[in-house]
Motif scaffolding. Structure first.
Motif: not given
Ligand code: FMN
Length: 178
Positions: A12, A14, A112, A124, A149
């Motif tokens: 994960r 961004s 997420f 986020w 999101f």
């Protein structure tokens, strides 16, 4: 979802650039379902999710987030909202000021991770003007927007951002040796 949860957590990151490719409705639905599986105080589930596909509303949200244009550039934007009064009905100020935010943050993180597991990219977004977001979504008085999101297929592959070493953020309180 077949991927191991730890693997998904490590993967994960961004994502702020998205392909011009729609996200299927059934996958969006599964993201919301994953969010609702989160632990929450007293199982009150003081949350509501807005799935925004409308381009104008997406741009209103991007503007509300200080012109973070990538918010509008995603094909779908999900806004996670909390219902502080619902939490307060059982837990008073602790519900309104703490639990409902913890509950929605847990839901947001589930969302997420589920997005990552589906090969989607999201970020986020917490820096926004709550009043402008409320106006963009025509929110009822009881709902407080907590996180935005933008969701789409990733058009970038950023390096993982560095983390402080565990030793720096960990204190172990053990039984003293006799
Ligand atoms: C509460 C919160 C608010 C955030 N707000 C923003 C934001 O407004 N804009 C943005 O680009 N990223 C935002 N981020 C994303 C962080 O910048 C990002 O998670 C952090 O730099 C670590 O990178 P990673 O998610 O790739 O591990 C936010 C993250 C959190 C948890």
């Amino acid at each position: 979802m077949t991927r191991d949860v730890l693997e998904t957590m490590r993967e994960r990151r961004s994502i702020r650039r998205y392909k011009d490719q729609p996200v299927p409705d059934d996958i969006v639905r599964q993201l919301i379902e994953a969010a609702t599986l989160a632990p929450n105080a007293g199982n009150l589930q003081p949350w509501h999710f807005f799935v925004v596909k409308d381009k104008k509303v997406r741009w209103d949200l991007a503007k509300a987030a200080g012109r973070q244009n990538f918010v509008a550039e995603a094909p779908v934007v999900i806004v996670v909202c909390a219902d502080p009064a619902h939490s307060a009905s059982r837990y008073r100020s602790r519900g309104a000021e703490l639990y409902c935010l913890q509950d929605t943050a847990a839901a947001a993180q589930n969302l997420f991770l589920a997005a990552t597991a589906f090969g989607l990219g999201t970020c986020w977004v917490g820096a926004f003007d709550e009043k402008l977001v409320s106006m963009a979504l025509n929110l009822k008085e009881n709902l407080r927007p907590v996180a935005i999101f933008p969701v789409g297929y990733p058009a970038e592959n950023p390096r993982p951002s560095a983390r402080r070493p565990v030793e720096q953020v960990l204190t172990i309180i053990d039984t003293p040796a006799q």
